[in-house]
Design a protein around this motif. Structure first.
Motif, PDB file in Angstrom:
ATOM      1  N   PHE A  13      41.213  40.663  40.023  1.00 15.03           N
ATOM      2  CA  PHE A  13      39.799  40.351  40.055  1.00 15.03           C
ATOM      3  C   PHE A  13      39.134  40.887  41.332  1.00 15.03           C
ATOM      4  N   PHE A  14      37.825  41.035  41.246  1.00 14.00           N
ATOM      5  CA  PHE A  14      37.042  41.516  42.386  1.00 14.00           C
ATOM      6  C   PHE A  14      37.171  40.590  43.589  1.00 14.00           C
ATOM      7  N   ASP A  15      37.181  39.275  43.342  1.00 15.71           N
ATOM      8  CA  ASP A  15      37.227  38.293  44.420  1.00 15.71           C
ATOM      9  C   ASP A  15      38.644  38.203  44.978  1.00 15.71           C
ATOM     10  N   SER A  16      38.830  38.660  46.205  1.00 16.95           N
ATOM     11  CA  SER A  16      40.162  38.645  46.817  1.00 16.95           C
ATOM     12  C   SER A  16      40.652  37.233  47.115  1.00 16.95           C
ATOM     13  N   TYR A  17      39.764  36.244  47.013  1.00 15.71           N
ATOM     14  CA  TYR A  17      40.147  34.852  47.266  1.00 15.71           C
ATOM     15  C   TYR A  17      40.665  34.147  46.017  1.00 15.71           C
ATOM     16  N   GLU A  18      40.731  34.822  44.880  1.00 11.72           N
ATOM     17  CA  GLU A  18      41.241  34.176  43.676  1.00 11.72           C
ATOM     18  C   GLU A  18      42.632  33.593  43.952  1.00 11.72           C
ATOM     19  N   GLY A  19      42.775  32.290  43.734  1.00  9.62           N
ATOM     20  CA  GLY A  19      44.060  31.638  43.921  1.00  9.62           C
ATOM     21  C   GLY A  19      44.402  31.294  45.350  1.00  9.62           C
ATOM     22  N   ALA A  20      43.493  31.579  46.291  1.00  9.05           N
ATOM     23  CA  ALA A  20      43.769  31.304  47.704  1.00  9.05           C
ATOM     24  C   ALA A  20      43.521  29.838  48.033  1.00  9.05           C
ATOM     25  N   LEU A  21      44.241  29.345  49.031  1.00 12.38           N
ATOM     26  CA  LEU A  21      44.031  27.991  49.533  1.00 12.38           C
ATOM     27  C   LEU A  21      43.137  28.031  50.764  1.00 12.38           C
ATOM     28  N   PRO A  22      42.252  27.041  50.935  1.00 16.61           N
ATOM     29  CA  PRO A  22      41.540  26.927  52.212  1.00 16.61           C
ATOM     30  C   PRO A  22      42.549  26.791  53.351  1.00 16.61           C
ATOM     31  N   PRO A  23      42.244  27.326  54.534  1.00 13.47           N
ATOM     32  CA  PRO A  23      43.227  27.305  55.632  1.00 13.47           C
ATOM     33  C   PRO A  23      43.777  25.916  55.945  1.00 13.47           C
ATOM     34  N   GLY A  24      42.908  24.902  55.899  1.00 13.58           N
ATOM     35  CA  GLY A  24      43.383  23.549  56.182  1.00 13.58           C
ATOM     36  C   GLY A  24      44.402  23.064  55.163  1.00 13.58           C
ATOM     37  N   LYS A  25      44.164  23.389  53.906  1.00 17.06           N
ATOM     38  CA  LYS A  25      45.107  22.977  52.859  1.00 17.06           C
ATOM     39  C   LYS A  25      46.398  23.775  52.951  1.00 17.06           C
ATOM     40  N   TYR A  82      46.462  33.994  34.458  1.00 17.92           N
ATOM     41  CA  TYR A  82      45.563  34.801  33.620  1.00 17.92           C
ATOM     42  C   TYR A  82      44.318  33.990  33.289  1.00 17.92           C
ATOM     43  N   ILE A  83      43.154  34.682  33.299  1.00 17.65           N
ATOM     44  CA  ILE A  83      41.872  33.974  33.256  1.00 17.65           C
ATOM     45  C   ILE A  83      40.912  34.648  32.282  1.00 17.65           C
ATOM     46  N   SER A  84      40.179  33.824  31.538  1.00 19.22           N
ATOM     47  CA  SER A  84      39.039  34.276  30.736  1.00 19.22           C
ATOM     48  C   SER A  84      37.796  33.603  31.308  1.00 19.22           C
ATOM     49  N   CYS A  85      36.830  34.413  31.761  1.00 15.69           N
ATOM     50  CA  CYS A  85      35.663  33.903  32.486  1.00 15.69           C
ATOM     51  C   CYS A  85      34.429  33.861  31.583  1.00 15.69           C
ATOM     52  N   TRP A  86      33.668  32.756  31.666  1.00 19.64           N
ATOM     53  CA  TRP A  86      32.440  32.562  30.900  1.00 19.64           C
ATOM     54  C   TRP A  86      31.356  32.044  31.828  1.00 19.64           C
ATOM     55  N   HIS A  87      30.111  32.332  31.449  1.00 16.18           N
ATOM     56  CA  HIS A  87      28.952  31.930  32.257  1.00 16.18           C
ATOM     57  C   HIS A  87      28.236  30.776  31.570  1.00 16.18           C
ATOM     58  N   GLU A  88      28.035  29.679  32.314  1.00 19.03           N
ATOM     59  CA  GLU A  88      27.295  28.530  31.778  1.00 19.03           C
ATOM     60  C   GLU A  88      25.798  28.768  31.937  1.00 19.03           C
ATOM     61  N   ALA A  89      25.074  28.712  30.836  1.00 18.61           N
ATOM     62  CA  ALA A  89      23.614  28.870  30.884  1.00 18.61           C
ATOM     63  C   ALA A  89      23.032  28.444  29.550  1.00 18.61           C
ATOM     64  N   SER A  90      21.788  27.999  29.569  1.00 22.23           N
ATOM     65  CA  SER A  90      21.133  27.554  28.345  1.00 22.23           C
ATOM     66  C   SER A  90      20.543  28.716  27.551  1.00 22.23           C
ATOM     67  N   GLU A  91      20.554  29.926  28.140  1.00 20.83           N
ATOM     68  CA  GLU A  91      20.061  31.120  27.464  1.00 20.83           C
ATOM     69  C   GLU A  91      20.675  32.348  28.120  1.00 20.83           C
ATOM     70  N   GLU A  92      20.512  33.501  27.490  1.00 19.05           N
ATOM     71  CA  GLU A  92      21.016  34.716  28.124  1.00 19.05           C
ATOM     72  C   GLU A  92      20.338  34.906  29.475  1.00 19.05           C
ATOM     73  N   THR A  93      21.037  35.533  30.398  1.00 23.46           N
ATOM     74  CA  THR A  93      20.584  35.578  31.780  1.00 23.46           C
ATOM     75  C   THR A  93      20.364  37.017  32.234  1.00 23.46           C
ATOM     76  N   ALA A  94      19.169  37.302  32.717  1.00 21.42           N
ATOM     77  CA  ALA A  94      18.844  38.652  33.164  1.00 21.42           C
ATOM     78  C   ALA A  94      19.798  39.110  34.272  1.00 21.42           C
ATOM     79  N   ALA A  95      20.125  38.204  35.188  1.00 28.00           N
ATOM     80  CA  ALA A  95      21.008  38.573  36.298  1.00 28.00           C
ATOM     81  C   ALA A  95      22.380  38.994  35.794  1.00 28.00           C
ATOM     82  N   MET A  96      22.885  38.305  34.769  1.00 28.47           N
ATOM     83  CA  MET A  96      24.192  38.658  34.223  1.00 28.47           C
ATOM     84  C   MET A  96      24.155  40.023  33.542  1.00 28.47           C
TER      85      MET A  96
END
Length: 269
Positions: free
Chosen positions: A62-74, A105-119
């Motif tokens: 995934f684009f986000d390099s933090y996927e699955g990472a723990l916060p430093p304190g944890k 493995y992940i399937s990602c969905w966007h929560e919204a009440s309608e289609e989103t211009a930003a998406m």
């Protein structure tokens, strides 16, 4: 290099409870009628229909390099839990969680009440032409009853200041940095993590898990249950709407409505 004590070299994984301490944790759930959207290209759409399956992608890609990472304190807290058996504790825990994201493995969905211009603006640059709309309850019903998928809402946190999260094999993939909050993400997650046979927890551990894990996983779904409606990109022509409608008819899904993007509606007409 991660150096192990003799106890770990000769032992198995009785210490797993220290590494994944909160096995009963579950993600937050939206209301059953919450609308979910997945923006995909036409070939991905056809693949869902052809295979009656959703593709879950490996978290490590995934684009986000933090996927699955723990916060430093944890991370420090969990590392302290194995300090009596392992030297270089934080490296040791990082190896586990890096291996975990290579076999999750992940399937990602966007929560919204309608289609989103930003998406649309984000995904059109990647060739996404179709938005599949479902609901949280439809998503759950569409999965096979024996599925290992854990689904729920992503929580957005300040990784630099937060240690108070619960941790098991799934939970790190339901926390993201606050900068990703506009995604308003719902996701399905599968952990396929196992220690490769004959491999100890050393500097090669993550590489071996990555090599033996697939880049993604196909998960069977009932497409007639999953897909409530389909929307066409605001920059796609009417030909695509007609094509999507024809493809749905081919797969016996003619009752699923196909809509042009509402973003193209003209209030002056």
């Amino acid at each position: 290099m991660i150096r192990l004590t003799d106890a770990i070299r000769t032992g198995e994984f009785e210490f797993m409870d220290n590494i994944f301490p909160d096995e009963k944790w579950e993600p937050a759930q939206p209301a059953s009628d919450t609308e979910l959207w997945r923006y995909i290209d036409f070939t991905q759409f056809v693949s869902i229909l052809e295979n009656d399956a959703l593709w879950f992608s490996r978290a490590a890609g995934f684009f986000d390099s933090y996927e699955g990472a723990l916060p430093p304190g944890k991370l420090r807290e969990i590392a302290d839990g194995v300090s009596d058996r392992v030297s270089d504790q934080e490296e040791f825990i990082l190896a586990f969680y890096n291996a975990l994201r290579n076999s999750t493995y992940i399937s990602c969905w966007h929560e919204a009440s309608e289609e989103t211009a930003a998406m649309w603006q984000v995904y059109q640059q990647k060739g996404k032409e179709v938005a599949v709309k479902t609901t949280a309850s439809r998503f759950e019903r569409a999965l096979d009853t024996g599925s290992k998928v854990v689904s729920g809402q992503v929580e957005y946190i300040d990784y630099s200041n937060t240690a108070d999260i619960t941790v098991n094999r799934i939970s790190p993939f339901f926390f993201k940095r606050e900068s990703f909050e506009p995604e308003s993400e719902f996701r399905g997650v599968i952990s396929d993590f196992e220690s490769p046979d004959g491999v100890r927890i050393n500097e090669d551990f993550t590489d071996r898990v990555a090599e033996e894990s697939s880049p993604g996983m196909s998960v069977a779904v009932d497409t007639s249950e999953l897909i409530e409606e389909v929307y066409i990109s605001p920059v796609a022509g009417g030909w695509l709407e007609s094509l999507v409608d024809d493809v749905l008819n081919t797969y016996g899904l003619e009752d699923i409505p196909v809509h042009p993007s509402t973003l193209n509606e003209d209030p002056f007409e």
